[in-house]
Design an enzyme around this catalytic site. Structure first.
Site, PDB file in Angstrom:
ATOM      1  N   ARG A 114       8.343   9.783  12.534  1.00 60.10           N
ATOM      2  CA  ARG A 114       8.994   8.598  11.961  1.00 60.10           C
ATOM      3  C   ARG A 114      10.434   8.472  12.444  1.00 60.10           C
ATOM      4  O   ARG A 114      10.931   7.370  12.661  1.00 60.10           O
ATOM      5  CB  ARG A 114       8.939   8.638  10.431  1.00 60.10           C
ATOM      6  CG  ARG A 114       9.322   7.291   9.821  1.00 60.10           C
ATOM      7  CD  ARG A 114       9.233   7.282   8.296  1.00 60.10           C
ATOM      8  NE  ARG A 114       7.863   7.347   7.806  1.00 60.10           N
ATOM      9  CZ  ARG A 114       7.526   7.162   6.531  1.00 60.10           C
ATOM     10  NH1 ARG A 114       8.473   6.912   5.633  1.00 60.10           N
ATOM     11  NH2 ARG A 114       6.268   7.245   6.157  1.00 60.10           N
ATOM     12  N   GLU A 138      -3.286  10.542   2.074  1.00 57.72           N
ATOM     13  CA  GLU A 138      -3.071   9.193   1.565  1.00 57.72           C
ATOM     14  C   GLU A 138      -3.995   8.201   2.265  1.00 57.72           C
ATOM     15  O   GLU A 138      -4.183   8.271   3.475  1.00 57.72           O
ATOM     16  CB  GLU A 138      -1.615   8.779   1.796  1.00 57.72           C
ATOM     17  CG  GLU A 138      -0.614   9.669   1.074  1.00 57.72           C
ATOM     18  CD  GLU A 138       0.814   9.343   1.468  1.00 57.72           C
ATOM     19  OE1 GLU A 138       1.471   8.612   0.709  1.00 57.72           O
ATOM     20  OE2 GLU A 138       1.250   9.818   2.514  1.00 57.72           O
ATOM     21  N   ARG A 179       3.466   3.092   9.341  1.00 61.30           N
ATOM     22  CA  ARG A 179       4.390   4.228   9.275  1.00 61.30           C
ATOM     23  C   ARG A 179       3.816   5.480   8.612  1.00 61.30           C
ATOM     24  O   ARG A 179       4.530   6.447   8.406  1.00 61.30           O
ATOM     25  CB  ARG A 179       5.662   3.805   8.534  1.00 61.30           C
ATOM     26  CG  ARG A 179       5.494   3.492   7.056  1.00 61.30           C
ATOM     27  CD  ARG A 179       6.862   3.181   6.441  1.00 61.30           C
ATOM     28  NE  ARG A 179       6.795   3.039   5.001  1.00 61.30           N
ATOM     29  CZ  ARG A 179       7.872   2.910   4.236  1.00 61.30           C
ATOM     30  NH1 ARG A 179       9.066   2.901   4.790  1.00 61.30           N
ATOM     31  NH2 ARG A 179       7.753   2.773   2.934  1.00 61.30           N
ATOM     32  N   HIS A 180       2.518   5.468   8.277  1.00 58.04           N
ATOM     33  CA  HIS A 180       1.920   6.627   7.618  1.00 58.04           C
ATOM     34  C   HIS A 180       0.962   7.372   8.549  1.00 58.04           C
ATOM     35  O   HIS A 180       0.230   6.763   9.318  1.00 58.04           O
ATOM     36  CB  HIS A 180       1.162   6.202   6.354  1.00 58.04           C
ATOM     37  CG  HIS A 180       2.066   5.848   5.217  1.00 58.04           C
ATOM     38  ND1 HIS A 180       2.425   4.552   4.937  1.00 58.04           N
ATOM     39  CD2 HIS A 180       2.679   6.622   4.296  1.00 58.04           C
ATOM     40  CE1 HIS A 180       3.232   4.540   3.886  1.00 58.04           C
ATOM     41  NE2 HIS A 180       3.398   5.780   3.479  1.00 58.04           N
ATOM     42  N   SER A 232      14.059  12.399   2.893  1.00 56.98           N
ATOM     43  CA  SER A 232      14.137  12.477   1.437  1.00 56.98           C
ATOM     44  C   SER A 232      14.651  13.857   1.055  1.00 56.98           C
ATOM     45  O   SER A 232      14.206  14.866   1.613  1.00 56.98           O
ATOM     46  CB  SER A 232      12.755  12.234   0.819  1.00 56.98           C
ATOM     47  OG  SER A 232      12.843  12.112  -0.580  1.00 56.98           O
ATOM     48  N   ARG A 273      -0.984  14.884   4.390  1.00 53.34           N
ATOM     49  CA  ARG A 273      -1.021  13.953   3.265  1.00 53.34           C
ATOM     50  C   ARG A 273      -2.333  13.171   3.301  1.00 53.34           C
ATOM     51  O   ARG A 273      -2.578  12.435   4.253  1.00 53.34           O
ATOM     52  CB  ARG A 273       0.158  12.979   3.325  1.00 53.34           C
ATOM     53  CG  ARG A 273       1.536  13.653   3.306  1.00 53.34           C
ATOM     54  CD  ARG A 273       1.906  14.164   1.935  1.00 53.34           C
ATOM     55  NE  ARG A 273       3.120  14.966   1.972  1.00 53.34           N
ATOM     56  CZ  ARG A 273       4.354  14.485   1.850  1.00 53.34           C
ATOM     57  NH1 ARG A 273       4.526  13.179   1.704  1.00 53.34           N
ATOM     58  NH2 ARG A 273       5.397  15.280   1.869  1.00 53.34           N
ATOM     59  N   GLU A 299      12.641   4.153   4.928  1.00 56.13           N
ATOM     60  CA  GLU A 299      12.964   5.521   4.514  1.00 56.13           C
ATOM     61  C   GLU A 299      12.471   6.513   5.552  1.00 56.13           C
ATOM     62  O   GLU A 299      11.336   6.440   6.002  1.00 56.13           O
ATOM     63  CB  GLU A 299      12.318   5.797   3.148  1.00 56.13           C
ATOM     64  CG  GLU A 299      12.580   7.189   2.609  1.00 56.13           C
ATOM     65  CD  GLU A 299      11.412   8.123   2.850  1.00 56.13           C
ATOM     66  OE1 GLU A 299      11.659   9.251   3.324  1.00 56.13           O
ATOM     67  OE2 GLU A 299      10.267   7.736   2.567  1.00 56.13           O
TER      68      GLU A 299
END
Length: 558
Positions: free
Chosen positions: A532, A324, A330-331, A484, A322, A481
């Protein structure tokens, strides 16, 4: 998560451009980098000085026991032949081996001289340590041998041969309650004389640091960047040994449970022609100098095509990328995905039921099989055990708590929090809801389902009874979270329409969409991040503690 290295051509215009203003984060990063460089230079100077000091000391006179100690020549470890020696793991050194001759290999964790005729060495192998002692004795241990042992740099790899004894008193500084009377000691590979940081310092809890400071004592705190810059050393702490034992165990238990349920493991491409989640958070590159490609955001499309291939029940464990720009606790830009896909017989609640049984089984077995590791982690990073079982009306554990998205929104409204009823939950809203759920239901592990369609990926099945919602869910641990999932769209025309609604170019996805034109079954699945899951189970403050070599926007090495 990796960093994209973009090569930008120099402007041909000779006019000098004004430098763009730097963000506070960029300024902070540059300061941190400069500080780390200064520390590295200081460390190099200390290492050179220490090495010179050791080189100045020499052993005088021949020693009849010289063959029983020394540095192992490189030619002796080139695997030209096998010595046939039998090694004993430090963890296996128990009282049952009393009076036995053993051969062990490990790191010189601590060296404590007692005059010039005795030295204690603590040898560490993984999480286990054993105390070894050299005492000058005729024909057994020479003064030169003791002197050699005292000069071995801390953390060097050494081999010890000796006899196991059982001391009358408890050995406080070692995990094994036996002692080795050393007869031979060899240094296989010397560590630098000055380490980037001491493993003991990296093992200290914040409570211990604060206690020492209050007492007016010096207490070294090893910061996160220093740890990650020297990850090979940081991984030697007992806490990290325990954390990554749990990481391994979660992956193993995930696979074991699904195999026992009849699932088949598959291996999906990590290079794709298009995005799988939508949006711009992808690592793009030129594929074989012919076309645009990107690193896979998810194995989603390939899991679904396997279902179309009549695999029925599949899962995959592998890297997910990712791009991002999220420098949060948490990323990660690269993490390990735990992904499942399955045919649906009657209702997508079947997927939620699998999540319930799977992760409760994993958590039960972690608590049962990893008690020592959990205790080790708790010493440095204290945490309360996860409350993951929901007791309905105070009775036996019921199925995992499930709330609709609308119920979750209403709980927050009742508590005085304003939340968009058709928007996604941000980090703050997740945490508030997690706290409310724990107070009301006594659990930190629950499912929120029937999410707004607008915040879900294009392949999510819309609800049949309301156009604004979808057959989807998220799973939360300690208010964050972690999983998913959803029922997927299995009709090609609807899938194509949903992709266009989400602004996704369908051309690179044509092979994926075409796979649903030949009778695809109803199906659903979910994805979780391994790091995570571990972070939240242990209530660690940062996901980088659960990633062996983390990748995030500012880090691409080691």
């Amino acid at each position: 998560m990796g960093e994209a290295n973009n090569i930008v051509a120099e402007p041909t215009n000779s006019t000098k451009k004004e430098p763009e203003p730097q963000s506070q984060q960029q300024v902070t990063s540059k300061k941190a980098a400069k500080k780390e460089a200064a520390k590295a230079e200081k460390l190099r100077c200390r290492q050179e000085a220490a090495a010179a000091a050791v080189a100045d000391v020499s052993i005088e006179g021949p020693d009849p026991l010289a063959e029983n100690y020394g540095d192992v020549p490189i030619n002796d470890v080139r695997s030209e032949s096998s010595s046939g020696r039998v090694w004993t793991n430090v963890s296996s050194l128990t009282e049952e081996l009393k009076d036995n001759f053993v051969l062990v290999r490990g790191r010189a964790y601590a060296i404590r001289a007692r005059g010039n005729k005795m030295v204690f060495l603590t040898v560490r192998e993984g999480c286990c340590t054993v105390q070894c002692v050299l005492i000058v004795a005729p024909d057994l241990v020479s003064a030169e041998m003791v002197k050699f042992a005292t000069r071995i740099p801390k953390d060097s790899l050494i081999e010890i041969e000796g006899i196991v004894t059982v001391p009358p008193n408890v050995i406080k500084d070692a995990s094994q309650q036996v002692e080795i009377q050393v007869r031979k000691i060899y240094c296989v590979n010397r560590a630098a004389n000055v380490l980037p940081f001491d493993v003991d310092d990296a093992s200290r809890s914040e409570a211990e640091i604060q206690k020492a400071l209050k007492a007016g004592k010096q207490a070294v705190r090893v910061n996160q960047d220093t740890r990650l810059n020297n990850r090979f050393l940081d991984l030697q702490t007992q806490t990290n040994q325990a954390i990554f034992t749990l990481v391994d165990k979660v992956s193993f238990l995930f696979k074991l449970f699904l195999h026992n349920e009849g699932f088949r493991e598959i291996y999906t491409p990590k290079i794709t022609a298009g995005t799988s989640e939508g949006g711009a958070a992808v690592f793009n590159f030129e594929y074989n100098r012919q076309q645009r490609a990107c690193l896979a955001q998810s194995p989603q499309l390939y899991k679904q095509m396997a279902i179309c291939g009549h695999f029925g029940l599949v899962f995959t464990v592998g890297p997910v990328f990712r791009a991002e720009d999220s420098d949060t606790h948490r990323h990660l830009c690269e993490f390990t995905g735990l992904d499942v896909e399955m045919e649906i017989e009657n209702h997508y609640s079947e997927v939620m039921e699998l999540v319930d049984r799977l992760f409760v089984d994993i958590f039960d077995k972690l608590n049962l099989a990893c008690q020592e590791e959990l205790e080790d982690i708790n010493k440095q990073y204290p945490f309360e055990p996860l409350k993951y079982k929901y007791y309905e009306n105070g009775n036996e554990p019921a199925k995992m708590l499930r709330l609709t998205f609308e119920q979750g929104i209403q709980m927050q409204k009742d508590a005085g929090f304003e939340v968009d009823p058709l928007g996604d939950l941000n980090t703050e809203a997740e945490r508030k809801l997690g706290k409310l759920v724990k107070e009301k239901y006594g659990t930190e592990f629950y499912i929120l389902y029937r999410y707004p369609l607008a915040v879900r990926p294009f392949y999510t099945m819309p609800c049949g009874d309301h156009k604004d919602y979808s057959n989807s869910f998220d799973v939360f641990i300690r208010g964050e979270e972690v999983i998913s999932g959803s029922q997927r769209v299995h009709v090609a025309e609807l899938l194509e329409s949903r992709a266009r609604e989400c602004g996704i170019d369908v051309k690179p996805l044509s092979k994926y969409i075409d796979s649903f034109r030949y009778g695809a079954p109803p199906h659903g699945g979910f994805g979780a991040g391994l790091e995570r899951v571990v972070m939240l189970f242990l209530n660690l403050d940062n996901i980088r503690k659960a990633s062996l070599f983390p990748r995030y926007p500012r880090r691409l090495e080691p």
